[in-house]
Design an enzyme around this catalytic site. Structure first.
Site, short mmCIF file in Angstrom:
data_model
loop_
_atom_site.label_atom_id
_atom_site.label_comp_id
_atom_site.label_asym_id
_atom_site.label_seq_id
_atom_site.Cartn_x
_atom_site.Cartn_y
_atom_site.Cartn_z
N SER A 22 -3.56 -6.69 -48.21
CA SER A 22 -3.53 -6.25 -46.89
C SER A 22 -2.46 -5.16 -46.81
O SER A 22 -2.41 -4.19 -46.04
CB SER A 22 -3.46 -7.41 -45.89
N HIS A 68 -11.15 -10.12 -49.97
CA HIS A 68 -11.30 -11.05 -48.85
C HIS A 68 -12.78 -11.38 -48.83
O HIS A 68 -13.24 -12.48 -48.71
CB HIS A 68 -10.90 -10.77 -47.47
N ALA A 112 -6.37 -7.86 -41.64
CA ALA A 112 -6.40 -6.59 -42.43
C ALA A 112 -7.40 -6.93 -43.75
O ALA A 112 -6.88 -6.85 -44.86
CB ALA A 112 -4.91 -6.45 -42.76
#
Ligand code: PAF
Length: 278
Positions: A184, A35, A30
């Protein structure tokens, strides 16, 4: 970008590449910009970057939280490809844990305060999966976001305890335009909840601006502000020593402190933190 589902394929690739330095970015998928910022940081500092996507059942103390965890592997792989990640490891649960792992870690204070108190077994599960990843990948450096500050401290403690030859790199929190820390879990918020959730960071900033007040007064201020939203439920708010993460009753100007909170917004559990004395 290569996608490996097995340890054998990943190890074969890594040994063929023989990179001088390997950066590792573990994720549960996700993926969002935070990230990707970890991937970018790894790419700057290492010859080769390994990402992983694995929703680790060991770190969920609640089956419904595990079931509801957002999964979007196809879109995630597109994002990693665009970020020019070299290889992504996407193992199955059986590949990661051919046998049940019964290990019990003790990280002292870190194992009992805040997240550890509210999610029993969570950090033990994180430590188990990270040790396993490090054993498989043997990275030079591994990258973690500061939103999960206590997790970062646990992983540093794990590396120290096991004397693992890996450098843990901490990366700053990325935020939405209203201050909401990227996560996420934000995918599960409605548009209204997303807007409201900006109040968590705003209030942490207001707390930091009043650091001359008592810890008790700061706690009261945070809880009063959050109580204005009837769909918010604060699990904890603590001001903790930035080194030990031990919650403080009073602040010593010569030390560093961080405010930590976990707030349920509707059905979604959000965490955030903010330096109070830096
Ligand atoms: O922060 C996460 O996404 C997870 O806890 C991690 C570090 C990937 C371990 O499963």
């Amino acid at each position: 970008m290569l996608v490996c589902h097995t340890i054998k394929a990943l190890k074969k690739y890594l040994s063929k590449k023989g990179a001088k330095s390997v950066g590792f970015v573990p994720t549960m998928g996700a993926l969002h910009d935070a990230h990707i910022s970890l991937i970018n940081a790894s790419k700057k500092e290492n010859d080769l970057t390994v990402g992983s996507i694995f929703v680790n059942p060991q770190q969920f103390n609640n089956q419904s939280d595990l079931d509801k965890y957002p999964r979007s592997v196809v879109a995630d792989l597109d994002k990693l490809e665009l970020a020019q990640c070299d290889v992504v490891f996407v193992p199955s649960v059986e590949e990661m844990y051919p046998q049940k792992v019964e290990k019990e870690f003790d990280f002292g204070t870190l194992s009992v305060v805040m997240e550890a108190a509210h999610r029993p077994g969570h950090f033990n599960g994180v430590a188990i999966v990270i040790e396993r990843f490090f054993e498989i990948i043997n990275p030079t450096r591994a990258y973690f976001g500061e939103k999960d500050f206590q997790q970062l401290a646990v992983i540093k403690a794990l590396v120290k305890q096991l004397e693992l030859p890996v450098e843990i790199v901490s990366c700053p929190i990325l935020r939405e335009s209203n201050g909401l820390a990227m996560s996420s879990r934000n995918e599960r918020l409605s548009e209204v909840e997303k807007k409201q959730a900006g109040a968590i960071n705003r209030t942490l900033q207001q707390v930091a601006a009043q650091k001359n007040k008592s810890v008790e007064a700061l706690k009261k201020y945070f809880l009063d502000e959050m109580s204005q939203y009837e769909n918010f439920k604060v699990e904890y708010f603590e001001i903790a020593d930035a080194e030990t993460l031990k919650p403080a009753d009073s602040l010593d100007e010569t030390k560093k402190y961080i405010a930590f909170t976990a707030v349920n917004v509707g059905e979604v559990r959000l965490i955030d933190n903010m330096p109070i004395i830096d």
